[in-house]
Design an enzyme around this catalytic site. Structure first.
Site, PDB file in Angstrom:
ATOM      1  N   TYR A 107      79.372  61.353  36.297  1.00 32.56           N
ATOM      2  CA  TYR A 107      78.670  60.504  37.269  1.00 32.56           C
ATOM      3  C   TYR A 107      78.870  60.959  38.727  1.00 32.56           C
ATOM      4  O   TYR A 107      78.464  60.261  39.647  1.00 32.56           O
ATOM      5  CB  TYR A 107      78.993  59.017  37.076  1.00 32.56           C
ATOM      6  CG  TYR A 107      80.461  58.605  37.130  1.00 32.56           C
ATOM      7  CD1 TYR A 107      81.167  58.591  38.328  1.00 32.56           C
ATOM      8  CD2 TYR A 107      81.117  58.185  35.982  1.00 32.56           C
ATOM      9  CE1 TYR A 107      82.489  58.198  38.376  1.00 32.56           C
ATOM     10  CE2 TYR A 107      82.442  57.782  36.015  1.00 32.56           C
ATOM     11  CZ  TYR A 107      83.121  57.793  37.209  1.00 32.56           C
ATOM     12  OH  TYR A 107      84.435  57.401  37.254  1.00 32.56           O
ATOM     13  N   SER A 127      87.984  45.734  47.606  1.00 29.41           N
ATOM     14  CA  SER A 127      88.627  45.569  48.921  1.00 29.41           C
ATOM     15  C   SER A 127      88.761  46.939  49.591  1.00 29.41           C
ATOM     16  O   SER A 127      88.788  47.974  48.911  1.00 29.41           O
ATOM     17  CB  SER A 127      90.014  44.933  48.763  1.00 29.41           C
ATOM     18  OG  SER A 127      90.929  45.887  48.268  1.00 29.41           O
ATOM     19  N   PRO A 162      82.882  60.777  27.679  1.00 30.13           N
ATOM     20  CA  PRO A 162      83.843  59.846  27.083  1.00 30.13           C
ATOM     21  C   PRO A 162      84.922  60.516  26.236  1.00 30.13           C
ATOM     22  O   PRO A 162      84.645  60.979  25.137  1.00 30.13           O
ATOM     23  CB  PRO A 162      82.956  58.945  26.220  1.00 30.13           C
ATOM     24  CG  PRO A 162      81.741  59.743  25.928  1.00 30.13           C
ATOM     25  CD  PRO A 162      81.560  60.723  27.039  1.00 30.13           C
TER      26      PRO A 162
HETATM   27  C1  HXC Z   1      89.906  45.539  41.698  1.00 27.81           C
HETATM   28  C2  HXC Z   1      91.947  46.552  42.096  1.00 27.81           C
HETATM   29  C3  HXC Z   1      92.145  46.752  40.695  1.00 27.81           C
HETATM   30  C4  HXC Z   1      91.127  46.295  39.795  1.00 27.81           C
HETATM   31  C5  HXC Z   1      93.861  47.537  41.737  1.00 27.81           C
HETATM   32  N1  HXC Z   1      93.039  47.050  42.673  1.00 27.81           N
HETATM   33  N2  HXC Z   1      93.344  47.372  40.520  1.00 27.81           N
HETATM   34  N3  HXC Z   1      90.838  45.962  42.580  1.00 27.81           N
HETATM   35  N4  HXC Z   1      90.029  45.696  40.352  1.00 27.81           N
HETATM   36  N5  HXC Z   1      91.237  46.419  38.489  1.00 27.81           N
HETATM   37  C6  HXC Z   1      93.274  47.010  44.118  1.00 27.81           C
HETATM   38  C7  HXC Z   1      94.511  46.228  44.462  1.00 27.81           C
HETATM   39  O1  HXC Z   1      94.272  44.831  44.479  1.00 27.81           O
HETATM   40  C8  HXC Z   1      94.803  46.772  45.870  1.00 27.81           C
HETATM   41  O2  HXC Z   1      93.943  46.218  46.823  1.00 27.81           O
HETATM   42  C9  HXC Z   1      94.395  48.229  45.752  1.00 27.81           C
HETATM   43  O3  HXC Z   1      93.514  48.315  44.617  1.00 27.81           O
HETATM   44  C10 HXC Z   1      95.570  49.134  45.514  1.00 27.81           C
HETATM   45  O4  HXC Z   1      96.257  48.684  44.351  1.00 27.81           O
HETATM   46  P1  HXC Z   1      97.774  49.088  44.089  1.00 27.81           P
HETATM   47  O5  HXC Z   1      98.119  48.710  42.707  1.00 27.81           O
HETATM   48  O6  HXC Z   1      98.630  48.601  45.190  1.00 27.81           O
HETATM   49  O7  HXC Z   1      97.683  50.660  44.282  1.00 27.81           O
HETATM   50  P2  HXC Z   1      98.322  51.832  43.541  1.00 27.81           P
HETATM   51  O8  HXC Z   1      99.720  51.520  43.088  1.00 27.81           O
HETATM   52  O9  HXC Z   1      98.124  52.985  44.401  1.00 27.81           O
HETATM   53  O10 HXC Z   1      97.457  51.961  42.185  1.00 27.81           O
HETATM   54  C11 HXC Z   1      96.322  52.719  42.106  1.00 27.81           C
HETATM   55  C12 HXC Z   1      95.372  52.215  41.027  1.00 27.81           C
HETATM   56  C13 HXC Z   1      96.105  51.983  39.708  1.00 27.81           C
HETATM   57  C14 HXC Z   1      94.290  53.254  40.850  1.00 27.81           C
HETATM   58  C15 HXC Z   1      94.733  50.932  41.494  1.00 27.81           C
HETATM   59  O11 HXC Z   1      95.240  51.405  38.737  1.00 27.81           O
HETATM   60  C16 HXC Z   1      96.651  53.253  39.170  1.00 27.81           C
HETATM   61  O12 HXC Z   1      97.718  53.672  39.575  1.00 27.81           O
HETATM   62  N6  HXC Z   1      95.917  53.938  38.274  1.00 27.81           N
HETATM   63  C17 HXC Z   1      96.290  55.314  37.807  1.00 27.81           C
HETATM   64  C18 HXC Z   1      95.837  55.582  36.443  1.00 27.81           C
HETATM   65  C19 HXC Z   1      94.358  55.382  36.251  1.00 27.81           C
HETATM   66  O13 HXC Z   1      93.698  54.674  36.995  1.00 27.81           O
HETATM   67  N7  HXC Z   1      93.843  56.015  35.233  1.00 27.81           N
HETATM   68  C20 HXC Z   1      92.425  55.965  34.934  1.00 27.81           C
HETATM   69  C21 HXC Z   1      91.822  57.190  35.436  1.00 27.81           C
HETATM   70  S1  HXC Z   1      90.425  57.499  34.466  1.00 27.81           S
HETATM   71  P3  HXC Z   1      94.367  44.978  47.795  1.00 27.81           P
HETATM   72  O14 HXC Z   1      93.208  44.793  48.700  1.00 27.81           O
HETATM   73  O15 HXC Z   1      94.593  43.820  46.881  1.00 27.81           O
HETATM   74  O16 HXC Z   1      95.621  45.415  48.490  1.00 27.81           O
HETATM   75  C22 HXC Z   1      89.303  58.249  35.370  1.00 27.81           C
HETATM   76  C23 HXC Z   1      88.263  58.880  34.524  1.00 27.81           C
HETATM   77  C24 HXC Z   1      86.900  58.570  34.953  1.00 27.81           C
HETATM   78  O17 HXC Z   1      89.321  58.291  36.555  1.00 27.81           O
HETATM   79  C25 HXC Z   1      85.879  58.912  33.901  1.00 27.81           C
HETATM   80  C26 HXC Z   1      85.791  57.933  32.762  1.00 27.81           C
HETATM   81  C27 HXC Z   1      84.696  58.204  31.761  1.00 27.81           C
END
Ligand code: HXC
Length: 283
Positions: free
Chosen positions: A149, A107, A192
């Site tokens: 990536y 989205s 990883p």
């Molecule tokens: C699809 C998703 C989703 C998912 C959230 N959204 N999770 N869409 N699949 N799994 C959508 C929601 O529906 C919403 O859209 C929008 O994203 C925002 O979500 P919120 O939860 O309201 O936002 P927020 O509180 O800001 O959260 C951010 C987040 C969350 C990224 C989505 O997961 C988070 O806080 N993560 C932080 C920690 C994290 O991600 N760690 C991993 C990093 S690892 P709509 O349209 O419904 O409003 C990394 C390393 C990469 O980056 C390298 C790896 C090898």
């Protein structure tokens, strides 16, 4: 290579330092004499992380409940770190967000959310940090955590790939522009390195892990300590002439598209060598 004094002149902010790789880096930096500031969105998590750092002997630790997406709050935090710990001179842009999704289903808000954390958050922190150092005529460095990536893109992580590619470009841009202020800007691209935060979002099924590890030439995941050691080197005075560099640390994983790499999986090495010798002309 490192001693207890390696980072003793450093005051380091690690964004997203309350857990995962951010906390592992902060722990290593503290062990090597740095003053540590960590920030993140969840106060309880930061409090626990700060306690853990103190238990491991960190003398100077402060935490700030700040979302890197909030430009003004980030600016206030930089000033506060300077007051609370003094002489802020290293910024590690580690805070990130990511999830697996088919690109056609992402989205607009989900895309924005990841780009805001990863790319805008890195801008917010870097600009405030840069202005602080420039105004104080202070040397320092920025280390950005990107991914392997950034250069290839990757299926199912479209927002993260776009945002991290932006951070990669920001690294090179600022490295050139801010060299005149003695601010170095580098990045690390980890492959990883499992963490609770990343793996709960990015590894769909533990059963897939075996296949995944098979594709890593080193045959294993990275250890947090290995990443922390590299980060230490990059921000330390051991690397004063390195700027605008991105160091991959991934056990060779990013090279898996090499045309004949698949042969490594075709059998044990002695069997392969026998086969190669049979292919020699005259055999
Ligand atoms: C699809 C998703 C989703 C998912 C959230 N959204 N999770 N869409 N699949 N799994 C959508 C929601 O529906 C919403 O859209 C929008 O994203 C925002 O979500 P919120 O939860 O309201 O936002 P927020 O509180 O800001 O959260 C951010 C987040 C969350 C990224 C989505 O997961 C988070 O806080 N993560 C932080 C920690 C994290 O991600 N760690 C991993 C990093 S690892 P709509 O349209 O419904 O409003 C990394 C390393 C990469 O980056 C390298 C790896 C090898």
């Amino acid at each position: 290579m490192f001693t207890k004094q390696t980072l003793q002149e450093k005051t380091i902010l690690v964004t997203g330092g309350g857990s995962g790789l951010g906390l592992s880096m902060a722990t290593k930096f503290a062990e090597l004499g740095a003053k540590i500031a960590i920030c993140g969105r969840t106060k309880d998590k930061l409090e626990r992380a700060a306690d853990e750092l103190k238990m491991k002997g960190a003398a100077n630790v402060a935490f700030y409940s700040v979302d890197v997406r909030d430009f003004d709050a980030v600016g206030d935090m930089m000033q506060n770190i300077d007051k609370d710990l003094g002489n802020l001179n290293v910024l590690v842009n580690n805070a990130a967000g990511n999830f697996l999704a088919a690109s056609e289903d992402v989205s607009p808000n989900a895309f924005k959310s990841i780009v805001d954390i990863v790319l805008t958050g890195t801008f917010n922190c870097s600009q405030h940090f840069g202005n602080l150092l420039i105004s104080k005529k202070r040397e320092g460095s920025i280390l950005n955590i990107v991914t392997t990536y950034t250069q290839t893109g990757s299926a199912f992580v479209l927002p993260s790939a776009c945002a991290k590619a932006g951070v990669y470009a920001m690294t090179n841009t600022l490295a050139y522009e801010w060299a005149t202020y003695n601010i170095r800007v580098n990045s690390i691209a980890p492959g990883p390195f499992p963490t609770e935060g990343a793996w709960s979002r990015l590894m769909p099924d533990p059963k897939m892990e075996k296949e995944y590890i098979r594709q890593i030439p080193a045959g294993r995941y990275g250890e947090h300590e290995e990443l922390a050691n590299l980060a230490t080197f990059m921000i330390s005075d051991l690397a004063p002439y390195i700027t605008g560099e991105c160091v991959n640390i991934d056990g060779g994983e990013r090279l898996k598209s090499g045309q004949f790499n698949f042969i490594t999986q075709a059998g044990p090495r002695p069997v392969l060598k026998q086969f190669f010798s049979m292919m020699k002309p005259g055999k």
